[in-house]
Scaffold this motif. Structure first.
Motif, PDB file in Angstrom:
ATOM      1  N   GLY B 415      23.013  19.981  -2.985  1.00  0.00           N
ATOM      2  CA  GLY B 415      21.864  19.383  -3.649  1.00  0.00           C
ATOM      3  C   GLY B 415      20.554  19.728  -2.954  1.00  0.00           C
ATOM      4  N   ASN B 416      20.573  19.653  -1.627  1.00  0.00           N
ATOM      5  CA  ASN B 416      19.354  19.977  -0.883  1.00  0.00           C
ATOM      6  C   ASN B 416      19.022  21.461  -0.971  1.00  0.00           C
ATOM      7  N   GLN B 417      20.065  22.305  -1.014  1.00  0.00           N
ATOM      8  CA  GLN B 417      19.825  23.736  -1.220  1.00  0.00           C
ATOM      9  C   GLN B 417      19.117  23.954  -2.555  1.00  0.00           C
ATOM     10  N   GLN B 418      19.615  23.259  -3.577  1.00  0.00           N
ATOM     11  CA  GLN B 418      19.048  23.454  -4.903  1.00  0.00           C
ATOM     12  C   GLN B 418      17.588  22.977  -4.946  1.00  0.00           C
ATOM     13  N   LYS B 419      17.318  21.877  -4.252  1.00  0.00           N
ATOM     14  CA  LYS B 419      15.940  21.384  -4.214  1.00  0.00           C
ATOM     15  C   LYS B 419      15.047  22.401  -3.512  1.00  0.00           C
ATOM     16  N   LEU B 420      15.542  22.965  -2.428  1.00  0.00           N
ATOM     17  CA  LEU B 420      14.758  23.954  -1.694  1.00  0.00           C
ATOM     18  C   LEU B 420      14.500  25.177  -2.575  1.00  0.00           C
ATOM     19  N   LEU B 421      15.522  25.553  -3.334  1.00  0.00           N
ATOM     20  CA  LEU B 421      15.390  26.716  -4.207  1.00  0.00           C
ATOM     21  C   LEU B 421      14.328  26.458  -5.276  1.00  0.00           C
ATOM     22  N   LEU B 422      14.328  25.251  -5.813  1.00  0.00           N
ATOM     23  CA  LEU B 422      13.311  24.913  -6.818  1.00  0.00           C
ATOM     24  C   LEU B 422      11.921  24.953  -6.171  1.00  0.00           C
ATOM     25  N   ALA B 423      11.841  24.401  -4.962  1.00  0.00           N
ATOM     26  CA  ALA B 423      10.557  24.420  -4.250  1.00  0.00           C
ATOM     27  C   ALA B 423      10.106  25.857  -4.029  1.00  0.00           C
ATOM     28  N   LYS B 424      11.068  26.727  -3.712  1.00  0.00           N
ATOM     29  CA  LYS B 424      10.751  28.134  -3.444  1.00  0.00           C
ATOM     30  C   LYS B 424      10.129  28.805  -4.660  1.00  0.00           C
ATOM     31  N   ILE B 425      10.763  28.646  -5.816  1.00  0.00           N
ATOM     32  CA  ILE B 425      10.220  29.354  -6.980  1.00  0.00           C
ATOM     33  C   ILE B 425       8.919  28.704  -7.443  1.00  0.00           C
ATOM     34  N   MET B 426       8.752  27.389  -7.193  1.00  0.00           N
ATOM     35  CA  MET B 426       7.519  26.738  -7.636  1.00  0.00           C
ATOM     36  C   MET B 426       6.325  27.149  -6.779  1.00  0.00           C
ATOM     37  N   LEU B 427       6.585  27.653  -5.563  1.00  0.00           N
ATOM     38  CA  LEU B 427       5.483  28.121  -4.720  1.00  0.00           C
ATOM     39  C   LEU B 427       4.761  29.297  -5.355  1.00  0.00           C
ATOM     40  N   ALA B 428       5.447  29.997  -6.259  1.00  0.00           N
ATOM     41  CA  ALA B 428       4.821  31.142  -6.921  1.00  0.00           C
ATOM     42  C   ALA B 428       3.835  30.692  -8.000  1.00  0.00           C
ATOM     43  N   GLU B 429       3.693  29.405  -8.173  1.00  0.00           N
ATOM     44  CA  GLU B 429       2.791  28.822  -9.179  1.00  0.00           C
ATOM     45  C   GLU B 429       2.971  29.450 -10.550  1.00  0.00           C
ATOM     46  N   PRO B 430       4.171  29.309 -11.096  1.00  0.00           N
ATOM     47  CA  PRO B 430       4.470  29.951 -12.371  1.00  0.00           C
ATOM     48  C   PRO B 430       3.988  29.124 -13.557  1.00  0.00           C
ATOM     49  N   GLN B 431       3.986  29.795 -14.712  1.00  0.00           N
ATOM     50  CA  GLN B 431       3.716  29.113 -15.962  1.00  0.00           C
ATOM     51  C   GLN B 431       5.038  28.737 -16.611  1.00  0.00           C
ATOM     52  N   PHE B 453      12.794  16.013 -11.703  1.00  0.00           N
ATOM     53  CA  PHE B 453      11.925  17.125 -11.298  1.00  0.00           C
ATOM     54  C   PHE B 453      11.581  18.003 -12.498  1.00  0.00           C
ATOM     55  N   ILE B 454      12.594  18.263 -13.330  1.00  0.00           N
ATOM     56  CA  ILE B 454      12.366  19.151 -14.473  1.00  0.00           C
ATOM     57  C   ILE B 454      11.326  18.534 -15.404  1.00  0.00           C
ATOM     58  N   HIS B 455      11.440  17.222 -15.616  1.00  0.00           N
ATOM     59  CA  HIS B 455      10.414  16.569 -16.435  1.00  0.00           C
ATOM     60  C   HIS B 455       9.066  16.624 -15.743  1.00  0.00           C
ATOM     61  N   GLY B 456       9.106  16.538 -14.411  1.00  0.00           N
ATOM     62  CA  GLY B 456       7.868  16.633 -13.649  1.00  0.00           C
ATOM     63  C   GLY B 456       7.174  17.972 -13.845  1.00  0.00           C
ATOM     64  N   LEU B 457       7.971  19.018 -13.995  1.00  0.00           N
ATOM     65  CA  LEU B 457       7.393  20.341 -14.214  1.00  0.00           C
ATOM     66  C   LEU B 457       6.597  20.356 -15.508  1.00  0.00           C
ATOM     67  N   ILE B 458       7.167  19.722 -16.518  1.00  0.00           N
ATOM     68  CA  ILE B 458       6.483  19.669 -17.807  1.00  0.00           C
ATOM     69  C   ILE B 458       5.151  18.931 -17.658  1.00  0.00           C
ATOM     70  N   HIS B 462       3.864  23.097 -16.823  1.00  0.00           N
ATOM     71  CA  HIS B 462       4.741  24.258 -16.898  1.00  0.00           C
ATOM     72  C   HIS B 462       5.587  24.191 -18.164  1.00  0.00           C
ATOM     73  N   SER B 463       6.150  25.340 -18.537  1.00  0.00           N
ATOM     74  CA  SER B 463       7.113  25.365 -19.631  1.00  0.00           C
ATOM     75  C   SER B 463       8.456  25.774 -19.028  1.00  0.00           C
ATOM     76  N   VAL B 464       9.540  25.200 -19.514  1.00  0.00           N
ATOM     77  CA  VAL B 464      10.818  25.355 -18.835  1.00  0.00           C
ATOM     78  C   VAL B 464      11.900  25.846 -19.798  1.00  0.00           C
ATOM     79  N   ILE B 465      12.723  26.776 -19.305  1.00  0.00           N
ATOM     80  CA  ILE B 465      13.954  27.140 -20.008  1.00  0.00           C
ATOM     81  C   ILE B 465      15.106  26.681 -19.128  1.00  0.00           C
ATOM     82  N   VAL B 466      16.028  25.922 -19.697  1.00  0.00           N
ATOM     83  CA  VAL B 466      17.192  25.464 -18.946  1.00  0.00           C
ATOM     84  C   VAL B 466      18.431  26.134 -19.523  1.00  0.00           C
ATOM     85  N   VAL B 467      19.129  26.895 -18.697  1.00  0.00           N
ATOM     86  CA  VAL B 467      20.402  27.480 -19.107  1.00  0.00           C
ATOM     87  C   VAL B 467      21.478  26.606 -18.496  1.00  0.00           C
ATOM     88  N   SER B 468      22.407  26.130 -19.299  1.00  0.00           N
ATOM     89  CA  SER B 468      23.431  25.281 -18.706  1.00  0.00           C
ATOM     90  C   SER B 468      24.733  25.348 -19.481  1.00  0.00           C
TER      91      SER B 468
END
Lengths: 335, 518
Positions: B415-431, B453-458, B462-468
């Protein structure tokens, strides 16, 4: 806590282990200096130290480049014969330029420039074969090692390529001269080492090398131009081999098929002793410098004393290389 | 006692009435150094019974399973096989006694064929030589029994994840497994593949095999398990029979508090102009002629079976794979052929496989965090102070819990890895943020947090695509869902159409719903 399961055996031990890992090579170096001083009072004499350092400088300059190649998960076996090949080409070029430009610094400057450029080109050739053609670094550089060695033998017609005597006299200070009592090779080695250390630790290039060596896929997904960075490590190494050749030619004023013999092994050994992981992902330039000094001092101590035959130099170096890797393993096992 | 004394019971002894447990833990404690991980664990596995072990990451499930299968010894307490205490010196001894653990990350030799994997270490021989024909025939028979028609000579690296799962099970069966312990067997499987696995589990249950398995998918647990044991913080919380616990009660028992709704309230897609328009996009033969649009501030779902081309499509969008077709961002035609170009165009991707594509497990959090957006921290030299500040911010923004700042990322929980990964990609300040399998292998509590967090992105524009592959996730998060099948879009659902039944029908090709232009 959420992480107990995976890291239950980790706490406490980490700091200590890291320190040992950092201190290991330095302790070995200090030990060697102490032993050397005890065995021969002349060991620390400036003349001897200068001697050791200027001989080590060639290996050292190349080893700094090798640190980047290995950190990015690559390898280059061709650096020794590349040195011989570049030295041979430089000498032939300079000799050929004498009728046009005379025996002067102009000729030498062109020769030196050519040495560095040829080095970068040869490195690029290795790098392109590895990255574009997707051939393993070991295979590519094993091939180019043999090719360069063969080419220099052919150029020398089986003998020695010698620099024009007059030109050699002018060029000589580039190895024997220097500033503030330090010979040029030592100064260049020091500058290369400092720049290398900064590049590895504080630039995106260094960070990218470690990322690629750790996990090239993650690097690719993290916007790292994996192939480009890999290529650049070989170009950088080739360039440094060229620089080492530029400093080497004035030492003897000749090149033959024994020039730079086994330098690739000494270089790789220095990198590994310094704590860089052979499989890539972690590298430190200062460690490599310490590794170079360790290898140089062993050679020197054996030559200064008659405790052990200097013929056993290789055996002792071999033991140290294996020992260094064993220590790395031990670190990984406790991780 | 020696292991050889343990009587071998016939596999068909699953008689009704009080049966002796085939494997049991009695008052087991386990410590690593000064830290006690397990406290007084009592579990009994009966022949012909499926026992689910659930709990958050770090609750002690893995350790419990390792003790049962001989990978670890208990610090206190006993492991009993057929009612007699045993000490498995090695997992190999446990295996010889018919107790097999199937790891979440499979223990298969990738470059060897299936048949050699199944008989690895137990090769059949004729004289001095290997008896290939017999091993092949037995492999074929085992795989047929598991409804997995793969050629025994196929290399393991060439088969799919669910097939690998089946090969692991076949391997266990070839050693006459009486107790099968499975660590999250369905984590990497789609609904359909899970169904196949469950049919096999039922078959094994009928044959009298005792099965223990862990899963984060509670609806599955409710469906398949005869008995459910919940663990929390190294202790058993409750053991209940089938139907005695609802999914909500399970989740509450795991977390130890009430979970009111996994998902934040859904918001209908704003009727804004599309931020991303994809038209006629193909990725080799894996994705063919895909068109869709993503509205600004929308969470768009991508559903489908594993291998339906969802991940390949996303990898094409961020330039990891070569694509043909057109991609328009903010009304501007954009060509993306590298991750860097994607990032510049405002698209980032959180990969499905965080250990192979997402994070460098042997480096610390700071280096991992800034790797993608490293340019932002570099002006010639890397600004370490800025990196540290970014790490501080990420740790608090995404609630990353690390035992120490310098910890290697491989030692963080999933879980913490996944949070870090999300933080990593968000540092790129994406749309546009593409998240592939947002919550694979992470526990319920963190999942809920991640959805937040995903709702927080919205909210952050940001706009989000979720593959699951997790149906509940797509349904709970997305107002509009694109379903893929065989590399093409099988249909698009929105509003009330977004339900499990419709998605499954489209994903399986039972139904074809036209999406506008057909």
């Amino acid at each position: 806590m959420a992480m107990v399961e995976t890291r239950a055996n980790a706490p406490g031990g980490r700091k200590f282990r890291v320190d040992l890992q950092v201190l290991g090579p330095i302790l070995a170096l200090v030990l060697l200096i102490v032993i050397g001083t005890i065995l021969n009072p002349d060991f620390l004499a400036p003349r001897n130290i200068t001697n050791v350092l200027s001989r080590s400088a060639f290996i050292g300059i190349i080893a700094v480049g090798m640190t980047f190649v290995i950190t990015a998960g690559g390898l280059d076996l061709s650096v020794g014969s590349m040195t011989a090949f570049i030295a041979g080409l430089m000498i032939l070029l300079m000799n050929a330029l004498i009728p046009a430009l005379g025996s002067g610094w102009a000729t030498i400057a062109i020769g030196m420039g050519a040495g560095v450029i040829i080095g970068a080109l040869l490195g690029a050739a290795n790098g392109l074969l590895i990255t574009r053609m997707g051939i393993e670094a070991f295979i590519v550089t094993l091939g180019s090692m043999v090719i360069f060695r063969s080419l220099v033998t052919w150029l020398a017609n089986g003998g020695t390529i010698s620099l024009n005597f007059a030109l050699g006299n002018i060029y000589e200070p580039v190895y024997y001269g220097g500033l503030f009592g330090l010979r040029w090779p030592i100064i260049v080695f020091a500058v290369v080492a400092v720049l290398g250390e900064i590049t590895m630790r504080h630039t995106a290039f260094g960070r990218h090398c470690a990322a690629i060596g750790s996990n090239a896929q993650v690097a690719r997904f993290s916007a790292v131009h994996v192939e480009r960075v890999r290529l650049m490590t070989y170009v950088l190494l080739g360039l440094l081999v060229g620089l080492a050749s530029v400093l080497y030619v004035p030492r003897l004023g000749s090149a033959s098929n024994t020039t730079g013999l086994l330098w690739e092994l000494e270089t790789i050994a220095a990198v590994i002793i310094g704590g860089t992981l052979l499989k890539g992902g972690f590298g430190r330039v200062w460690g490599t410098v310490v590794g170079v000094l360790i290898l140089g001092l062993i050679d020197n101590i054996l030559n200064l004393t008659d405790l052990v035959s200097p013929y056993l130099n290789g055996a002792i170096q071999g033991v140290i290389i294996i020992l260094a890797v064993v220590l790395q393993r031990a670190r990984k096992a406790t991780r | 006692m020696t292991l050889a004394d343990a009587p071998l019971k016939s596999k068909t002894s699953a008689a009704p009435g009080p049966v002796q447990p085939v494997l049991a833990l009695r008052g087991v404690d386990r410590s690593f150094g000064p830290i006690q991980i397990l406290h007084d664990i009592n579990i009994e596995l009966y022949p012909g019974e499926v026992h689910a072990l659930i709990g958050e990451n770090g609750a002690g499930k893995s350790t419990t399973m390792k003790i049962m299968s001989g990978y670890l010894a208990p610090t206190k307490g006993a492991v009993e096989l057929d009612g007699k205490p045993v000490t498995f010196a090695l997992s190999r001894e446990a295996e010889a006694q018919g107790v097999t653990l199937i790891h979440q990350e499979f223990n298969l030799a990738q470059l060897l064929p299936v048949e050699q994997n199944i008989f690895l270490g137990h090769e059949l021989k004729r004289g001095w030589f290997l008896d290939h024909p017999t091993m092949r025939a037995q492999t074929r028979a085992l795989l047929a029994r598991l409804e997995t028609p793969i050629d025994p000579r196929t290399k393991v690296s060439d088969i799919s994840v669910p097939e690998k799962q089946m090969v692991e099970i076949a391997k266990a069966l070839s050693r006459d497994a009486r107790v099968l312990i499975m660590d999250e067997p369905t984590a990497a499987l789609t609904t359909r593949e899970t169904d196949v696995l469950f049919r096999q589990i039922e078959r094994l249950r009928a044959e009298g095999v005792a099965i223990l398995y862990t899963s984060h998918k509670l609806d599955e647990v409710a469906k398949i398990a005869d008995k459910i044991t919940v663990m929390r913080d190294g202790r058993l919380v409750v053991t209940a029979g089938r139907g005695e616990m609802t999914v909500d009660q399970m989740a509450e028992a795991m977390v130890g508090r009430e979970l009111s709704g996994m998902f934040p309230p859904k918001r209908p897609a704003p009727d804004a102009e599309p931020v991303l328009e994809v038209s006629g996009l193909s990725v080799g033969s894996l994705v063919r002629n895909v068109s869709f649009r993503l509205g600004r501030g929308e969470i768009l779902g991508f559903a489908g079976l594993v291998g339906s081309g969802r991940t390949e499509l996303m990898e094409g969008l961020i330039g990891v794979r070569h694509t043909t077709g057109s991609v328009t961002i903010n009304g501007k035609l954009t060509h993306i052929h590298s991750v860097e170009a994607a990032m510049k165009a405002g698209i980032v991707y959180l990969p499905e496989d965080r250990k192979e594509h997402g994070l460098i497990l042997t480096q610390d959090m700071r280096r991992n965090l800034t790797l993608l957006a490293l340019k932002k921290f570099t002006r010639g030299l890397i600004n370490k102070a800025a990196e540290e500040a970014a790490l501080d911010r990420s740790i608090s923004d995404f609630d990353i819990r690390a035992p120490e700042r310098e910890v290697l990322v491989g030692n963080l929980s999933g879980g913490n890895q996944q949070k870090l990964l999300l933080a990593k990609i968000m540092l790129a300040e994406p749309q546009i943020v593409i998240i592939d399998e947002p919550t694979r292998g992470i526990d319920v509590g963190t999942k809920q947090q991640f959805y937040g967090f995903i709702h927080g992105l919205i909210d952050g524009g940001h706009s989000v695509i979720v593959v699951s592959s997790e149906m509940t996730e797509v349904i709970g998060l997305c107002d509009r869902v694109v379903v893929m099948r065989h590399g093409q879009i099988a249909g698009e659902l929105s509003g009330t159409e977004v339900c499990e039944d419709m998605i499954v029908r489209l994903a399986m090709g039972l139904d074809r719903k036209d999406n506008g232009n057909g």
